[in-house]
Design an enzyme around this catalytic site. Sequence first.
Site, short mmCIF file in Angstrom:
data_model
loop_
_atom_site.label_atom_id
_atom_site.label_comp_id
_atom_site.label_asym_id
_atom_site.label_seq_id
_atom_site.Cartn_x
_atom_site.Cartn_y
_atom_site.Cartn_z
CB SER A 236 34.54 43.58 33.33
OG SER A 236 33.40 43.61 34.14
CG ASP B 270 35.73 40.93 40.84
OD1 ASP B 270 34.81 41.77 40.83
OD2 ASP B 270 36.40 40.66 39.83
CG HIS C 246 36.02 44.40 38.24
ND1 HIS C 246 35.68 43.06 38.24
CD2 HIS C 246 35.38 44.94 37.18
CE1 HIS C 246 34.85 42.82 37.24
NE2 HIS C 246 34.67 43.95 36.56
#
Length: 398
Positions: free
Chosen positions: A178, A274, A341
């Site tokens: 991330s 995502d 994610h």
Amino acid sequence: MPLHPSRMVRLKQLWSSLVVLAVVVIGAGAVPITYLESAVAKGAVCLDGSAPAYHFDKGSGSGVNNWIVHMEGGGWCTDTATCVKRQTTMKGSSKFMNKDFGFSGILGGKQSTNPDFYNWNRIKVRYCDGSSFTGDIEAVDPTNKLFFRGARVWRAVIDDLMAKGMSNAQNAILSGCSAGALAAILHCDQFKSILPTTAKVKCVSDAGYFIHGKDISGGSYIESYYSKVAATHGSAKSLPASCTSTMKPELCFFPQYVVKTMQTPLFVINAAFDSWQIKNVLAPTSVDKRKEWKDCKLDLKKCTAAQLQTVQGYRDQMLAALAPVQATTTRGLFLDSCHAHCQGGSAATWSGAQGPQVGNTKMAKAVGDWFYERSTFQNVDCPTLNCNPTCPAVSTED
């Protein structure tokens, strides 16, 4: 005086439980925290002024001179108020971080689940600056006592690891999840420049390919969001100069513009749908005035047919943004059609039987083959949401 037999039994049971617990913790790859106190004098500190921290599991055998530095994720803070909120959490202070961290997935220490990197020196860099390790402002406001020093934190950690043996690296990877994966992209070329010229150095981004996408209002909320991050943290001077020399600083938070001039090989793991980007890039709360997307963006099963079409269109935007990755075979791509994610952080999704596959390949094999140049890998999954039966039922968030 001898213990009563029943008490002896209870003590033995307690001891057995403690042994089992210890085995479970060790088996889970729990790695103790290292506080980098020496960095404080250099001004390399978390938002609250505390020392940076990382977890370090030393390499062994054939991996003793191989290093993987993995940057933790956790979003960003865009102004004084949002950064102050972080000061009393592990995302802004090492004082609140867990003392042990279980290594798994790309950081896992078992050959069976992480065959290419299990015996490397594996480092998890904790994230406590809110800027993807790009901030660098000297002044500290005496009122809020916020330190914007993410870029210094990154360099202090790297310098410390160099002193601990990374200066002898033969193979090295800078990776992240991330916001940490974005940091891996932004610092990739610098990482390579610091390591020995003889080392094979590459970078891996897991859910860090945030795109310069259009939102449901037709604008680009995410661009204005990164503009605030860059201004608050003084990020401009820490972003890749090859990008900032031609574009506004906030645009250089988007990998699609940075990757064009990157010199170091990069592998991108990302979900086409995502889950963070659908919530925050496609349908951010601030532009969803009527709250029509409130339920849909959290659970795609609650979307209308028209909303699902918009979500499908986000994949088209993602594919267009990934063009620079696909422009050269030195870059790798694992783009699945999952609603997820950060997928490389657990053994289950990294290499497990239930983990996602693209081109009949799990991500552990795809990344390993690409790093060691056993084969190239640039695979894009089937085109529609839920078309891939290997996608996990529940998305994983950092």
